[in-house]
Design a protein around this motif. Structure first.
Motif, PDB file in Angstrom:
ATOM      1  N   HIS A  63       0.824  -1.197   0.000  1.00 36.37           N
ATOM      2  CA  HIS A  63       0.000   0.000   0.000  1.00 36.37           C
ATOM      3  C   HIS A  63       0.866   1.259   0.000  1.00 36.37           C
ATOM      4  CE1 HIS A  63      -2.963  -2.933   1.444  1.00 36.37           C
ATOM      5  NE2 HIS A  63      -3.887  -2.101   1.012  1.00 36.37           N
ATOM      6  N   ILE A  64       0.271   2.333  -0.456  1.00 35.31           N
ATOM      7  CA  ILE A  64       0.822   3.668  -0.322  1.00 35.31           C
ATOM      8  C   ILE A  64      -0.112   4.462   0.576  1.00 35.31           C
ATOM      9  CG2 ILE A  64       1.260   5.857  -1.518  1.00 35.31           C
ATOM     10  CD1 ILE A  64       1.931   4.119  -4.024  1.00 35.31           C
ATOM     11  N   VAL A  65       0.476   5.199   1.511  1.00 27.44           N
ATOM     12  CA  VAL A  65      -0.270   6.155   2.310  1.00 27.44           C
ATOM     13  C   VAL A  65       0.214   7.541   1.905  1.00 27.44           C
ATOM     14  CG1 VAL A  65      -0.864   6.972   4.619  1.00 27.44           C
ATOM     15  CG2 VAL A  65      -0.451   4.534   4.237  1.00 27.44           C
ATOM     16  N   THR A  66      -0.694   8.385   1.465  1.00 26.49           N
ATOM     17  CA  THR A  66      -0.289   9.723   1.042  1.00 26.49           C
ATOM     18  C   THR A  66      -0.101  10.630   2.262  1.00 26.49           C
ATOM     19  OG1 THR A  66      -2.483  10.743   0.886  1.00 26.49           O
ATOM     20  CG2 THR A  66      -1.760   9.393  -0.979  1.00 26.49           C
ATOM     21  N   GLU A  67       0.449  11.817   2.020  1.00 28.03           N
ATOM     22  CA  GLU A  67       0.656  12.768   3.114  1.00 28.03           C
ATOM     23  C   GLU A  67      -0.659  13.196   3.754  1.00 28.03           C
ATOM     24  OE1 GLU A  67       3.067  16.039   1.840  1.00 28.03           O
ATOM     25  OE2 GLU A  67       4.936  14.921   2.180  1.00 28.03           O
ATOM     26  N   LYS A  68      -1.754  13.064   3.012  1.00 27.58           N
ATOM     27  CA  LYS A  68      -3.069  13.410   3.553  1.00 27.58           C
ATOM     28  C   LYS A  68      -3.807  12.190   4.102  1.00 27.58           C
ATOM     29  CE  LYS A  68      -3.707  17.546   0.731  1.00 27.58           C
ATOM     30  NZ  LYS A  68      -4.591  18.266  -0.232  1.00 27.58           N
ATOM     31  N   GLY A  69      -3.124  11.025   4.124  1.00 31.35           N
ATOM     32  CA  GLY A  69      -3.708   9.833   4.722  1.00 31.35           C
ATOM     33  C   GLY A  69      -4.547   8.993   3.794  1.00 31.35           C
ATOM     34  N   LYS A  70      -4.566   9.313   2.520  1.00 27.96           N
ATOM     35  CA  LYS A  70      -5.334   8.534   1.555  1.00 27.96           C
ATOM     36  C   LYS A  70      -4.593   7.245   1.236  1.00 27.96           C
ATOM     37  CE  LYS A  70      -8.024   9.323  -2.669  1.00 27.96           C
ATOM     38  NZ  LYS A  70      -8.350  10.317  -3.725  1.00 27.96           N
ATOM     39  N   LEU A  71      -5.361   6.167   0.978  1.00 30.92           N
ATOM     40  CA  LEU A  71      -4.786   4.848   0.738  1.00 30.92           C
ATOM     41  C   LEU A  71      -4.838   4.469  -0.741  1.00 30.92           C
ATOM     42  CD1 LEU A  71      -6.125   2.592   3.651  1.00 30.92           C
ATOM     43  CD2 LEU A  71      -3.723   2.950   3.053  1.00 30.92           C
ATOM     44  N   TYR A  72      -3.734   3.851  -1.194  1.00 31.17           N
ATOM     45  CA  TYR A  72      -3.674   3.258  -2.528  1.00 31.17           C
ATOM     46  C   TYR A  72      -3.166   1.831  -2.393  1.00 31.17           C
ATOM     47  CZ  TYR A  72      -4.173   7.806  -4.868  1.00 31.17           C
ATOM     48  OH  TYR A  72      -4.640   9.011  -5.315  1.00 31.17           O
TER      49      TYR A  72
END
Length: 277
Positions: A63-72
């Motif tokens: 997974h990727i967690v963005t700086e704003k906490g969104k998940l990919y």
């Protein structure tokens, strides 16, 4: 005029490819090996001046967690149907804290699992019926705890990155016996001090004497390196010796690096590298 435009386009392409090739060589010389390509437009700047592309905070491998906490989600073996190695997770989860790259605290105050485990589906809410719920609550409900790594589960030892930019060593004590014990933090001390690393710590991993142990600030990366690579790599009876050392390659090319997670480095031009030494 058309020929001149084509020539200029080819020249620009040649310069970009040549520049990226030079960076690739320098990263390889810095102790990394090429691990393939990474296609995910959301995280790739359109140019050196582009500051509006989506920034990664953590890359867990799955997974990727963005700086704003969104998940990919991430798939490297095969691309998703969007012809990309990533796709957004369509769940109402905004990550504010993460434990072992698997358990997260969302902004709604609830806990979720990122991966399928113990008959739980990915992105399922972890409730008080889970045998580890009280432990997760102790470690993750504190909003100052950003990232947590289990060091020794049997000994109750955890490393905790807090929002003050330091990493703390927690000793967690189990209270009571049976199937539903309580937990408390019996001791806490700084193990990675931001003053030793030139700025607040924004990410880390701890895997003991291992190449995957690192500490990263906004500008610098310190990672575990093998001091006697020539000897321990050649002789079976000479153990490897490790030291935490600044990675000058990272500082030089940090504007070309979108993420580093201890084992993988990904560049703005879509090249992936694995830690080698």
């Amino acid at each position: 005029m058309k020929k001149k435009f084509c020539f200029l386009s080819l020249l620009i392409l040649f310069l970009v490819v040549g520049c990226n090739g030079s960076i690739t060589r320098e990263i390889r010389h810095g102790g990394y090996s090429i691990a393939g390509d990474f296609a995910c437009n959301e995280f790739m700047p359109a140019s050196d001046e582009d500051v509006y592309y989506t920034k990664m905070k953590y890359y867990t491998g799955s997974h990727i967690v963005t700086e704003k906490g969104k998940l990919y989600e991430v798939s490297l073996d095969k691309k998703f149907s969007n012809d990309s190695n990533c796709r957004v997770v369509e769940k109402d989860i905004t990550v504010e804290g993460i434990l072992d790259n698997k358990i997260v605290r969302s902004e709604d105050g609830k806990f979720y699992t990122l991966v399928s485990d113990n008959n739980m589906a990915a992105y399922a809410e972890i409730t008080n019926t889970n045998q580890n719920y009280k432990l997760y609550k102790l470690l993750l409900s504190d909003e100052t705890n950003i990232k947590i790594v289990t060091v020794d589960s049997s000994g109750g030892k955890y490393y905790v990155l807090k929002n003050d930019g330091n990493v703390y060593s927690y000793i967690v004590e189990k209270i009571g016996n049976g199937q539903n014990p309580d937990y408390k933090v019996s001791s806490s001390s700084v193990v990675f001090n931001k003053s030793d690393y030139g700025g607040i710590i924004v990410d880390f991993n701890f895997a003991g004497d291992s190449l995957n142990t690192f500490v990263r600030t906004n500008d610098k990366l310190y990672r575990m390196r093998v001091k006697n690579i020539d000897e321990c790599g050649k002789y079976a009876d000479i153990p490897c010796q490790y030291e935490m050392k600044e990675d000058t390659t990272y500082e030089t090319y940090k504007d070309k690096i979108i993420v580093f997670n201890g084992s993988t480095l990904i560049t703005t031009y879509g090249k992936m590298f694995s830690v080698e030494s």
